[in-house]
Motif scaffolding. Structure first.
Motif, short mmCIF file in Angstrom:
data_model
loop_
_atom_site.label_atom_id
_atom_site.label_comp_id
_atom_site.label_asym_id
_atom_site.label_seq_id
_atom_site.Cartn_x
_atom_site.Cartn_y
_atom_site.Cartn_z
N THR A 1 -3.50 51.57 11.99
CA THR A 1 -4.51 51.96 12.98
C THR A 1 -5.91 51.84 12.41
N LEU A 2 -6.09 52.30 11.17
CA LEU A 2 -7.41 52.22 10.52
C LEU A 2 -7.85 50.76 10.36
N LEU A 3 -6.95 49.89 9.97
CA LEU A 3 -7.28 48.47 9.82
C LEU A 3 -7.75 47.89 11.15
N ALA A 4 -7.03 48.18 12.22
CA ALA A 4 -7.41 47.67 13.54
C ALA A 4 -8.80 48.16 13.95
N LEU A 5 -9.07 49.44 13.72
CA LEU A 5 -10.36 50.01 14.11
C LEU A 5 -11.50 49.40 13.29
N LEU A 6 -11.28 49.23 11.99
CA LEU A 6 -12.33 48.66 11.15
C LEU A 6 -12.63 47.22 11.53
N LEU A 7 -11.59 46.46 11.85
CA LEU A 7 -11.80 45.06 12.21
C LEU A 7 -12.60 44.93 13.51
N VAL A 8 -12.30 45.77 14.50
CA VAL A 8 -13.08 45.67 15.75
C VAL A 8 -14.47 46.28 15.57
N LEU A 9 -14.63 47.17 14.60
CA LEU A 9 -15.95 47.73 14.32
C LEU A 9 -16.92 46.64 13.87
N PHE A 10 -16.39 45.63 13.19
CA PHE A 10 -17.24 44.52 12.75
C PHE A 10 -17.83 43.76 13.94
N ASN A 11 -17.20 43.84 15.13
CA ASN A 11 -17.78 43.20 16.32
C ASN A 11 -19.17 43.77 16.61
N VAL A 12 -19.28 45.09 16.45
CA VAL A 12 -20.56 45.76 16.69
C VAL A 12 -21.53 45.51 15.54
N MET A 13 -21.03 45.63 14.32
CA MET A 13 -21.88 45.51 13.14
C MET A 13 -22.50 44.12 13.02
N THR A 14 -21.79 43.11 13.50
CA THR A 14 -22.29 41.72 13.39
C THR A 14 -22.87 41.23 14.70
N LYS A 15 -23.00 42.12 15.69
CA LYS A 15 -23.52 41.76 17.02
C LYS A 15 -22.71 40.61 17.63
N ASN A 16 -21.41 40.72 17.50
CA ASN A 16 -20.44 39.77 18.06
C ASN A 16 -20.44 38.40 17.39
N ARG A 17 -21.13 38.28 16.25
CA ARG A 17 -20.93 37.05 15.47
C ARG A 17 -19.47 36.96 15.03
N PHE A 18 -18.95 38.13 14.67
CA PHE A 18 -17.52 38.29 14.40
C PHE A 18 -16.93 38.91 15.66
N SER A 19 -16.20 38.13 16.44
CA SER A 19 -15.78 38.54 17.78
C SER A 19 -14.45 39.28 17.77
N PHE A 20 -14.07 39.79 18.94
CA PHE A 20 -12.77 40.44 19.08
C PHE A 20 -11.64 39.45 18.80
N ALA A 21 -11.83 38.19 19.18
CA ALA A 21 -10.81 37.16 18.89
C ALA A 21 -10.64 36.99 17.39
N HIS A 22 -11.74 37.05 16.63
CA HIS A 22 -11.65 36.99 15.18
C HIS A 22 -10.90 38.20 14.62
N SER A 23 -11.19 39.37 15.19
CA SER A 23 -10.51 40.60 14.75
C SER A 23 -9.00 40.46 14.94
N MET B 1 -9.41 28.40 7.73
CA MET B 1 -9.03 27.44 8.77
C MET B 1 -9.75 27.74 10.08
N ASN B 2 -9.98 29.02 10.34
CA ASN B 2 -10.63 29.45 11.57
C ASN B 2 -12.15 29.59 11.38
N LYS B 3 -12.66 28.87 10.38
CA LYS B 3 -14.11 28.79 10.12
C LYS B 3 -14.71 30.14 9.74
N MET B 4 -13.95 31.00 9.09
CA MET B 4 -14.48 32.26 8.60
C MET B 4 -14.78 32.13 7.11
N SER B 5 -15.81 32.79 6.66
CA SER B 5 -16.17 32.75 5.25
C SER B 5 -15.20 33.59 4.43
#
Length: 263
Positions: free
Chosen positions: A84-106, A44-48
């Motif tokens: 805690t691990l889930l939260a850290l991994l989700l925000v880590l994707f912000n860096v790995m995707t160069k913010n294509r996957f943003s903090f709002a998505h996390s 719904m939020n346009k994520m694959s």
């Protein structure tokens, strides 16, 4: 309409059959429903659905639901670390995707994991403790849905929440509560063995299930309206997605848990 009825009957029979069996078969069904509902929320939020971040959340949902099969003492100490691990991994994707996957998505996926995972965890846990109790909850939710639809169509005049769900009416909502209360007393009379300590608790539980089941429906309608979609998915022909079918249960079970009606 024919397709809707056939789909509803087949899905209902499968669900009730595995609910009756309980144990691992029902837990696996609940986990599958939860994962699909979570993915519907992500899409719904346009994520694959196949992106690594969405799949990570799906694994977390699967774990949360299936953990109901084990004693809380087994997994209790590790829960804070896993969250805690889930939260850290989700925000880590912000860096790995160069913010294509943003903090709002996390944040969206993190909330979605628990918004979906916790209710289905409770669904499995309550089924393990009492078939009668989970049937009571489920039947009242279905009675509420049916009562709102049929009474609303016949008597509905005043809109309940026109900006969120234009077809719902105040008359349908009130009729749904009355229908659920009647179903609660009939169900209790049929099974004989008390589900709650008193008739007042039975009445309170029935009111909560019916009223907040409708609130859960409105919550999902608000999410869909915000993202501009009619149905959460297409997995059930004529019915939409699984989130469309379990939106009330998703809201009701955590509330019953918080208020002490289920353990």
């Amino acid at each position: 309409m024919k397709q809707r009825v056939i789909t509803g009957l087949l899905a209902g029979v499968l669900y009730l059959a595995l609910l009756w069996i309980g144990s691992f078969p029902f837990a696996f069904l609940a986990a599958a429903i939860a994962v699909i509902s979570y993915i519907e929320l992500a899409v719904m939020n346009k994520m694959s659905a196949t992106s690594p971040e969405v799949l990570l959340g799906a694994v977390a949902v699967l774990f949360i639901v299936c953990s109901a099969l084990f004693s809380p003492s087994v997994l209790g100490p590790v829960w804070p670390r896993l969250v805690t691990l889930l939260a850290l991994l989700l925000v880590l994707f912000n860096v790995m995707t160069k913010n294509r996957f943003s903090f709002a998505h996390s944040a969206y996926l993190f909330l979605s994991v628990f918004y979906i995972g916790i209710p289905f965890h409770l669904l499995v846990r309550v089924r393990m403790e009492s078939l009668a109790l989970i049937l009571f909850i489920q039947i009242l939710i279905w009675t509420t849905d049916s009562g709102a639809y049929f009474i609303g169509r016949r008597l509905g005049r005043h809109k309940l929440a026109p900006y969120i769900s234009p077809n719902k009416t105040q008359e349908g909502s009130a009729g749904a509560v009355i229908a659920a209360l009647a179903a609660a007393f009939v169900f209790q009379w049929i099974i004989g063995q008390p589900l709650f300590d008193s008739w007042m608790q039975l009445l309170g539980a029935a009111l909560l299930i019916s009223i907040f089941g409708q609130v859960g429906d409105l919550v999902e309608s608000a999410i869909k309206r915000f993202y501009g979609v009619k149905d959460s998915g297409k997995i059930l022909p004529g019915h939409g997605g699984l989130l469309d079918r379990f939106d009330s249960l998703i809201f009701v079970l955590p509330l019953l848990y918080v208020l002490g009606f289920i353990a």
